[in-house]
Design a protein around this motif. Sequence first.
Motif, PDB file in Angstrom:
ATOM      1  N   ASP A 127       0.837  -1.195   0.000  1.00 43.14           N
ATOM      2  CA  ASP A 127       0.000   0.000   0.000  1.00 43.14           C
ATOM      3  C   ASP A 127       0.876   1.252   0.000  1.00 43.14           C
ATOM      4  OD1 ASP A 127      -2.447   1.388   0.144  1.00 43.14           O
ATOM      5  OD2 ASP A 127      -2.217   1.641   2.307  1.00 43.14           O
ATOM      6  N   MET A 128       0.457   2.277  -0.729  1.00 42.20           N
ATOM      7  CA  MET A 128       1.200   3.528  -0.776  1.00 42.20           C
ATOM      8  C   MET A 128       0.961   4.334   0.504  1.00 42.20           C
ATOM      9  SD  MET A 128       0.921   6.748  -3.421  1.00 42.20           S
ATOM     10  CE  MET A 128       0.989   5.701  -4.872  1.00 42.20           C
ATOM     11  N   LYS A 129       2.008   4.930   1.015  1.00 42.46           N
ATOM     12  CA  LYS A 129       1.890   5.771   2.203  1.00 42.46           C
ATOM     13  C   LYS A 129       1.309   7.146   1.835  1.00 42.46           C
ATOM     14  CE  LYS A 129       5.821   3.776   4.748  1.00 42.46           C
ATOM     15  NZ  LYS A 129       7.131   4.077   5.374  1.00 42.46           N
ATOM     16  N   SER A 130       0.452   7.667   2.678  1.00 41.75           N
ATOM     17  CA  SER A 130      -0.115   9.023   2.539  1.00 41.75           C
ATOM     18  C   SER A 130      -0.806   9.234   1.200  1.00 41.75           C
ATOM     19  CB  SER A 130       0.987  10.081   2.717  1.00 41.75           C
ATOM     20  OG  SER A 130       1.687   9.900   3.922  1.00 41.75           O
ATOM     21  N   SER A 131      -1.428   8.194   0.677  1.00 42.62           N
ATOM     22  CA  SER A 131      -2.039   8.287  -0.645  1.00 42.62           C
ATOM     23  C   SER A 131      -3.197   9.285  -0.695  1.00 42.62           C
ATOM     24  CB  SER A 131      -2.528   6.912  -1.097  1.00 42.62           C
ATOM     25  OG  SER A 131      -3.449   6.381  -0.159  1.00 42.62           O
ATOM     26  N   THR A 132      -3.980   9.371   0.378  1.00 37.64           N
ATOM     27  CA  THR A 132      -5.114  10.307   0.391  1.00 37.64           C
ATOM     28  C   THR A 132      -4.636  11.746   0.280  1.00 37.64           C
ATOM     29  OG1 THR A 132      -6.386   8.772   1.761  1.00 37.64           O
ATOM     30  CG2 THR A 132      -7.149  11.054   1.671  1.00 37.64           C
ATOM     31  N   ARG A 133      -3.618  12.076   1.047  1.00 31.28           N
ATOM     32  CA  ARG A 133      -3.065  13.437   0.998  1.00 31.28           C
ATOM     33  C   ARG A 133      -2.477  13.733  -0.372  1.00 31.28           C
ATOM     34  NH1 ARG A 133       1.900  15.113   1.192  1.00 31.28           N
ATOM     35  NH2 ARG A 133       2.708  13.122   1.998  1.00 31.28           N
ATOM     36  N   ILE A 134      -1.740  12.774  -0.928  1.00 37.52           N
ATOM     37  CA  ILE A 134      -1.122  12.964  -2.243  1.00 37.52           C
ATOM     38  C   ILE A 134      -2.183  13.185  -3.305  1.00 37.52           C
ATOM     39  CG2 ILE A 134       0.244  11.833  -4.053  1.00 37.52           C
ATOM     40  CD1 ILE A 134       1.730  10.351  -1.787  1.00 37.52           C
ATOM     41  N   ALA A 135      -3.259  12.411  -3.258  1.00 39.86           N
ATOM     42  CA  ALA A 135      -4.340  12.543  -4.233  1.00 39.86           C
ATOM     43  C   ALA A 135      -4.995  13.914  -4.149  1.00 39.86           C
ATOM     44  CB  ALA A 135      -5.377  11.444  -4.020  1.00 39.86           C
ATOM     45  N   GLU A 136      -5.215  14.402  -2.935  1.00 39.57           N
ATOM     46  CA  GLU A 136      -5.834  15.714  -2.757  1.00 39.57           C
ATOM     47  C   GLU A 136      -4.941  16.826  -3.289  1.00 39.57           C
ATOM     48  OE1 GLU A 136      -6.657  15.972   1.382  1.00 39.57           O
ATOM     49  OE2 GLU A 136      -8.472  14.725   1.278  1.00 39.57           O
ATOM     50  N   GLU A 137      -3.643  16.718  -3.055  1.00 44.98           N
ATOM     51  CA  GLU A 137      -2.707  17.753  -3.499  1.00 44.98           C
ATOM     52  C   GLU A 137      -2.520  17.748  -5.012  1.00 44.98           C
ATOM     53  OE1 GLU A 137       0.848  17.017  -1.327  1.00 44.98           O
ATOM     54  OE2 GLU A 137       0.056  17.810   0.582  1.00 44.98           O
ATOM     55  N   MET A 138      -2.520  16.572  -5.619  1.00 46.76           N
ATOM     56  CA  MET A 138      -2.283  16.460  -7.064  1.00 46.76           C
ATOM     57  C   MET A 138      -3.526  16.742  -7.894  1.00 46.76           C
ATOM     58  SD  MET A 138       0.184  13.192  -7.757  1.00 46.76           S
ATOM     59  CE  MET A 138       1.873  13.148  -7.197  1.00 46.76           C
ATOM     60  N   GLY A 139      -4.681  16.356  -7.396  1.00 47.55           N
ATOM     61  CA  GLY A 139      -5.873  16.373  -8.232  1.00 47.55           C
ATOM     62  C   GLY A 139      -6.016  15.025  -8.913  1.00 47.55           C
ATOM     63  N   TYR A 168      10.506  10.840 -10.770  1.00 50.42           N
ATOM     64  CA  TYR A 168       9.271  11.106 -10.036  1.00 50.42           C
ATOM     65  C   TYR A 168       9.249  12.530  -9.486  1.00 50.42           C
ATOM     66  CZ  TYR A 168       7.146   6.496 -10.274  1.00 50.42           C
ATOM     67  OH  TYR A 168       6.512   5.365 -10.717  1.00 50.42           O
ATOM     68  N   LEU A 169      10.382  13.008  -9.005  1.00 58.23           N
ATOM     69  CA  LEU A 169      10.444  14.375  -8.496  1.00 58.23           C
ATOM     70  C   LEU A 169      10.209  15.392  -9.609  1.00 58.23           C
ATOM     71  CD1 LEU A 169      13.470  14.088  -6.026  1.00 58.23           C
ATOM     72  CD2 LEU A 169      11.057  14.414  -5.424  1.00 58.23           C
ATOM     73  N   GLU A 170      10.755  15.129 -10.787  1.00 65.12           N
ATOM     74  CA  GLU A 170      10.577  16.050 -11.916  1.00 65.12           C
ATOM     75  C   GLU A 170       9.134  16.079 -12.406  1.00 65.12           C
ATOM     76  OE1 GLU A 170      13.314  14.754 -14.868  1.00 65.12           O
ATOM     77  OE2 GLU A 170      15.071  15.684 -13.915  1.00 65.12           O
ATOM     78  N   HIS A 171       8.482  14.916 -12.443  1.00 62.39           N
ATOM     79  CA  HIS A 171       7.136  14.832 -13.019  1.00 62.39           C
ATOM     80  C   HIS A 171       6.017  15.042 -12.008  1.00 62.39           C
ATOM     81  CE1 HIS A 171       9.456  13.018 -16.287  1.00 62.39           C
ATOM     82  NE2 HIS A 171       8.423  13.245 -17.064  1.00 62.39           N
ATOM     83  N   PHE A 172       6.245  14.635 -10.751  1.00 62.49           N
ATOM     84  CA  PHE A 172       5.150  14.705  -9.773  1.00 62.49           C
ATOM     85  C   PHE A 172       5.523  15.432  -8.478  1.00 62.49           C
ATOM     86  CE2 PHE A 172       4.535  10.764 -12.260  1.00 62.49           C
ATOM     87  CZ  PHE A 172       3.312  11.061 -12.844  1.00 62.49           C
ATOM     88  N   GLY A 173       6.808  15.714  -8.306  1.00 64.36           N
ATOM     89  CA  GLY A 173       7.233  16.428  -7.116  1.00 64.36           C
ATOM     90  C   GLY A 173       7.271  15.571  -5.862  1.00 64.36           C
ATOM     91  N   ILE A 174       7.142  14.273  -6.023  1.00 65.60           N
ATOM     92  CA  ILE A 174       7.142  13.367  -4.876  1.00 65.60           C
ATOM     93  C   ILE A 174       7.573  11.977  -5.327  1.00 65.60           C
ATOM     94  CG2 ILE A 174       4.721  12.684  -5.149  1.00 65.60           C
ATOM     95  CD1 ILE A 174       4.546  12.626  -2.069  1.00 65.60           C
ATOM     96  N   GLU A 182      -6.719  13.884 -11.938  1.00 67.27           N
ATOM     97  CA  GLU A 182      -6.131  13.556 -13.245  1.00 67.27           C
ATOM     98  C   GLU A 182      -4.632  13.298 -13.135  1.00 67.27           C
ATOM     99  OE1 GLU A 182      -5.776  15.356 -17.789  1.00 67.27           O
ATOM    100  OE2 GLU A 182      -7.210  16.215 -16.373  1.00 67.27           O
ATOM    101  N   LYS A 183      -3.912  14.190 -12.460  1.00 66.14           N
ATOM    102  CA  LYS A 183      -2.471  14.005 -12.293  1.00 66.14           C
ATOM    103  C   LYS A 183      -2.190  12.785 -11.430  1.00 66.14           C
ATOM    104  CE  LYS A 183       1.761  16.494 -11.053  1.00 66.14           C
ATOM    105  NZ  LYS A 183       2.328  17.772 -10.529  1.00 66.14           N
ATOM    106  N   TYR A 184      -3.051  12.569 -10.428  1.00 60.59           N
ATOM    107  CA  TYR A 184      -2.875  11.418  -9.547  1.00 60.59           C
ATOM    108  C   TYR A 184      -3.041  10.107 -10.312  1.00 60.59           C
ATOM    109  CZ  TYR A 184      -3.436   8.310  -5.527  1.00 60.59           C
ATOM    110  OH  TYR A 184      -3.277   7.294  -4.609  1.00 60.59           O
ATOM    111  N   PHE A 185      -3.951  10.108 -11.284  1.00 62.11           N
ATOM    112  CA  PHE A 185      -4.135   8.907 -12.111  1.00 62.11           C
ATOM    113  C   PHE A 185      -2.830   8.557 -12.833  1.00 62.11           C
ATOM    114  CE2 PHE A 185      -4.818   7.074 -16.311  1.00 62.11           C
ATOM    115  CZ  PHE A 185      -5.512   5.916 -15.990  1.00 62.11           C
ATOM    116  N   HIS A 186      -2.176   9.554 -13.434  1.00 62.18           N
ATOM    117  CA  HIS A 186      -0.914   9.302 -14.146  1.00 62.18           C
ATOM    118  C   HIS A 186       0.187   8.885 -13.161  1.00 62.18           C
ATOM    119  CE1 HIS A 186      -2.414  10.604 -18.019  1.00 62.18           C
ATOM    120  NE2 HIS A 186      -2.917  11.682 -17.454  1.00 62.18           N
ATOM    121  N   PHE A 187       0.112   9.427 -11.971  1.00 64.46           N
ATOM    122  CA  PHE A 187       1.068   9.053 -10.923  1.00 64.46           C
ATOM    123  C   PHE A 187       0.906   7.581 -10.550  1.00 64.46           C
ATOM    124  CE2 PHE A 187       1.843   8.821  -6.235  1.00 64.46           C
ATOM    125  CZ  PHE A 187       3.215   9.047  -6.248  1.00 64.46           C
ATOM    126  N   ILE A 188      -0.338   7.179 -10.326  1.00 61.24           N
ATOM    127  CA  ILE A 188      -0.622   5.786  -9.972  1.00 61.24           C
ATOM    128  C   ILE A 188      -0.264   4.848 -11.125  1.00 61.24           C
ATOM    129  CG2 ILE A 188      -2.553   4.175  -9.662  1.00 61.24           C
ATOM    130  CD1 ILE A 188      -1.793   5.351  -7.093  1.00 61.24           C
TER     131      ILE A 188
END
Length: 367
Positions: free
Chosen positions: A190-202, A269-275, A204-210
């Motif tokens: 399971d990914m850590k802090s996924s809820t917070r990450i999803a809220e911060e990214m939005g 990952y840092l360049e594309h998603f900042g995390i 659509e961006k979170y989908f590409h991240f996942i």
Amino acid sequence: MDSPRSLKRHIGQILPFAIIWLIFGLLYVVVEYGLLGNSGVYPATGNQYLFVSSLTYILIGSFFLGLFQGWMEVFWFRKLYEKKPIWTRIILKGTVYTFLLIVFFLVLGMFANARTYSISPFDPVIFQTLYKFINSFAFWSVIIYGAMVVDFALFYSEITYYVGNEVLYNYSFGKYHKPITEMRIFMFLDMKSSTRIAEEMGHEKYFHFIKAYYADMTKPILDSYGEIYQYVGDEIVVSWSEAKGLKQGNCVNCFLEIKSVFEERKTWYLEHFGIVPQFKAGFHLGEVTTGVIGIVKKDIIYTGDPLNTTARIQEQCNYYRVETLISRVLMKRLEPQKNISYTKVAEMTLRGKKNKMALYQLQLSMN
């Protein structure tokens, strides 16, 4: 360069193409012999027909055609057309393969006729026979037959791309059409802090991240002979048969390899998603019932206590602030490995359970 495990997996992906072509090649030889028998001559061209020669060249040629298509699919086409719709992939790949088929059959015809007539493949007589062959329906019927084999192999390729070789094998041979009881290892990651990450990214961006997150896990999972059982939001459930998961610590090495991949991809990952994604995992071994369910959409599922237990084990990672927790049942079965040790974290009663269970943390030593 591929690791030995990756190389073995790629060979396992390529060989089915060779087998498909070999079967269809043998079928063609049988049909051809049934039509021509002892006539000794191809009616369309007047060329000499020898059964043994035809059998030899067609089977060898078919096998290597299959190896070539398998290599193209595994190492080139799948990545090249990954983002294309399935119909576009089939049309584009089919066109390329049909052109290569024409070239292949012309070359094969040259050498086969050269052997039959005991002359050089570049003798003018050979080119005359090829010209007759190209202008005959017999040639184009062979191309059509070959194109059908290409399409069948492409269909196989697309199916395995979506469901995986192991699942397709199990469906094809009916391994789980009657439920069976077996011992399996599970990893809930399971990914850590996924809820917070999803809220911060939005979303659509979170989908590409996942999507990238799961894609980068795939190779370590397959190299460790794991089977992706489910994607549940930001959680992935991986399963191993008891033998494959325990062998050389495949199940725990899978987690370590996944960590290594994300360490290597940290900058991207840092360049594309900042995390950079971080994750936690729970491991357990137990007996489950495995079988096929569903009418419109069939699926292979596992039922039994080990799945719930593994989920509960993974939940405790947050409480004890560790990346991994492994049940004592599984830990005791794992082969000792250099640089890997296990430290007892707790002995507790998991939520929904009656008996206490000892949990261990995986630790990697750099010595």
